[in-house]
Structure formats: C-alpha cells, structure tokens
Design an enzyme around this catalytic site. Structure first.
Site, mmCIF file in Angstrom:
data_model
loop_
_atom_site.group_PDB
_atom_site.id
_atom_site.type_symbol
_atom_site.label_atom_id
_atom_site.label_comp_id
_atom_site.label_asym_id
_atom_site.label_seq_id
_atom_site.Cartn_x
_atom_site.Cartn_y
_atom_site.Cartn_z
ATOM 1 C CG ASP A 166 3.283 -5.738 2.687
ATOM 2 O OD1 ASP A 166 3.302 -6.257 1.483
ATOM 3 O OD2 ASP A 166 2.409 -5.983 3.143
ATOM 4 C CD GLU A 196 0.497 -9.997 -1.617
ATOM 5 O OE1 GLU A 196 0.822 -11.323 -0.542
ATOM 6 O OE2 GLU A 196 0.279 -9.242 -0.796
ATOM 7 C CD GLU A 197 -1.064 -6.024 0.390
ATOM 8 O OE1 GLU A 197 -1.283 -7.263 1.244
ATOM 9 O OE2 GLU A 197 0.549 -5.526 0.716
HETATM 10 CO CO CO Z 1 0.577 -6.673 2.492
HETATM 11 ZN ZN ZN Z 2 3.644 -8.662 1.191
#
Ligand code: CO
Ligand code: ZN
Length: 328
Positions: A166, A196-197
């Site tokens: 991820d 993003e996280e």
């Molecule tokens: Co993630």
């Molecule tokens: Zn992700």
C-alpha cells in the site's frame, strides 16, 4: 513485474518523505512520457500527451507514501518515543523490525501495560541499540520517520508479500501501464502522489493543478477471504476490483460501468468492490474545483497496513489490462 515491485517496495518513502521513491519512479518512466514535473507537495506528475487536441485529460493517481513512526522524544536510556504517521495498527506493530531513511535499524516494542489499561501508541518505543540519549541523537533526530523494514518475498505461486504494498503495488502498476501505453487520443496524466495516508493531501493539490476530466485512483483494497473476514466481498486472485464506494467517496456510476466494460473487452476478470471503511485519492480528486468524475481501480490486498501486505500478481495484471483498454 516481480522485480519492478521489489524495486518500488524497497525504496524508502514515509508519508511526507517521498523524495527517494519519486526519484526511482522518475527514472523508470522518463523514456515513456512527454513531460515530468513536481509540485510543492512533492507529487510526481508525468504527462503523456494525446493525439487529439480536444481529447480528454485523464488523471491516474497512485500514492508513493507509506505509513510510519515519527520520533517525538528520546529517553535518557536511549529509547525513542514515537507517534503514528498515518493509520498504524498497534497489534501488528509489536516487536517489528523498522528502518530509518538514513539506514539506522530498530525494533519497535510494546512495553508492559498495566491491568485495565488499553495499549496505546504511548506504550510503544523503538530500540535502536543506543545506550543513552546522546548516542541515540547521534544516530537519529527528532522528526525522523521509521517504516517497517524491507522484506519482499514470494508467497506460493502467484503472491507477493511486503510492507508498503500500500501503495507501491499501484505505483508499479502505473509505471507498467505507462511503459506499455501506445499513443492514444486522450492525454494521460500519471500522478505519483504524496501524503495519501494523512488525508490525500498530495492528490488534492495535484487535481486542482491538473484540472482533469476524469480521475482514477489506483490503490489497494482489503479482502474478505481469510478466516473470520467476510467483508469486503473481494477475493485475492479474482481480478481487478472496481470500487463502487468506500468511506471517502462514491465512485461516479458511469465511470464504474466504463471501467467494468473495459475489463470485459480486455478479457480480464473484475470484481465489484464496496469497502465499509477506508478511502483513496479519488475522494480528493472528486471534490476538486467544480467536481471531477472520479473512481478507483483497486488491487485486492491482505493484511493492509501491516509489515506483510499480500497481493496476487494475477490481480495486478488484470488491473493493467483493464486500464490499457480503458485508456484506448
Ligand atoms: Co494505506
Ligand atoms: Zn493506499
């Protein structure tokens, strides 16, 4: 594909510290795109111009960042106290090997918790082998970020496990799509996004700057095919997952159908995905400016946000087939 995945999952890139991984990706895609640029948030923006002046602008977004532990204090005895950067799970973080960008290695440990007390991040510390604070501070600084250490290996015939799947698996997918994409009518803007996280911050500004007609996030999703886990109804090895909804966005229904149709034309298996939690860059792209037609193509992944995130190579190939067909 395995070698490409290994290269990308092994590159350091904690959330907010994506420079190294962005340089690796830049070198891989340079021969296949017309322009490459970076913005102030560190997004790597790669444009492959379309043949039609009036063609659409299609933004694909895969995030480069990886969850980690930021050092907030150093104890007299040399232990590091940390805070999470992104959605760290405590249970999966006990006694794990972690690494800093400068190569310092550590073990993250949960100290004994008193009866009745709920384990929390304040009970975690990193042991980097330092015997006191002075030695520790000669090795790392406050604000440095540790991530789960590189450990990429094949699992069975078709699967691969690594931390940072991820979302490096989607970075690998996007690199591979760019490498095989012929000249098409529409302009394709491949964004390797940052942060993003912690709330899709990179994709938010990238989408504003790019003003795409269509936005597609590429990300992992969870699975419902391991013991005691039934949702989402997504299986590893059953193909590209086309997202209908998650906590962050409801995909544009027309785009969902177009993606499923592209999968059918390409002859690759697809699955419909409804995720009861989580979110992707699509949530930020969709709400950009006056609104963008957006959705997500997901790669099924087991044990997301752990040091052993498992994907199936057949799903990655299915996503690639679907995307190449859609972009035509
Ligand atoms: Co993630
Ligand atoms: Zn992700």
């Amino acid at each position: 594909m395995f070698e490409l995945i290994r290269t990308l999952v092994n590159a350091y890139g904690a959330t907010g510290r994506e420079k190294t991984v962005s340089e690796v990706i830049e070198n891989l895609v340079k021969p296949y795109v017309d322009t490459i640029s970076r913005d102030a948030l560190g997004n790597l923006i790669c444009v492959k111009k379309g043949t039609d002046e009036n063609g659409k602008k299609i933004m694909l977004s895969a995030h480069m960042d990886h969850i980690g532990f930021i050092v907030v204090a150093v104890e007299k005895e040399g232990y590091l106290r940390v805070m999470p950067v992104g959605g760290i799970g405590l249970a999966v973080s006990k006694t794990r090997h972690v690494s800093f960008e400068n190569g310092v290695q550590g073990v993250i440990v949960q100290q004994p918790v008193r009866e009745g007390e709920t384990p929390a991040m304040k009970h975690m510390f990193i042991d980097i082998g330092a015997e006191n604070d002075e030695e520790a501070l000669s090795m790392i600084q406050l604000g440095d970020v540790a991530v789960y250490s590189n450990d990429c290996f094949r699992l069975g015939k078709n699967r691969v496990s690594a931390p940072a799947m991820d979302d490096r698996i989607a970075c690998a997918l996007l690199v591979s799509v760019l490498q095989d994409l012929p000249q098409v009518k529409n302009t394709v803007v491949a964004v390797f996004s940052t942060q993003e996280e912690v709330g899709c911050r990179g994709a938010k500004v990238a989408a504003f700057g790019i003003e795409p007609d269509v936005g597609i996030a590429l990300d992992v999703t969870a699975n419902g095919d391991t013991p005691e886990t039934k949702l989402p109804a997504v299986k590893l090895g059953a193909g590209a997952a086309v997202k209908i909804m998650d906590r962050g966005s409801i995909s544009n229904p027309e785009l969902v159908q177009e993606l499923l149709d592209a999968g059918k034309r390409a002859g690759v298996p697809t699955q419909r995905e409804v995720l009861p939690f989580g979110g992707t860059d699509a949530s930020a792209i969709q709400l950009s400016r006056g609104g963008v037609k957006a959705g997500t193509v997901s790669i099924p992944c087991r044990y997301v946000h752990s040091a052993c995130e498992v994907i199936d190579l057949r799903d990655v190939e299915a996503c690639k087939g679907l995307l190449l067909e859609y972009l035509k």
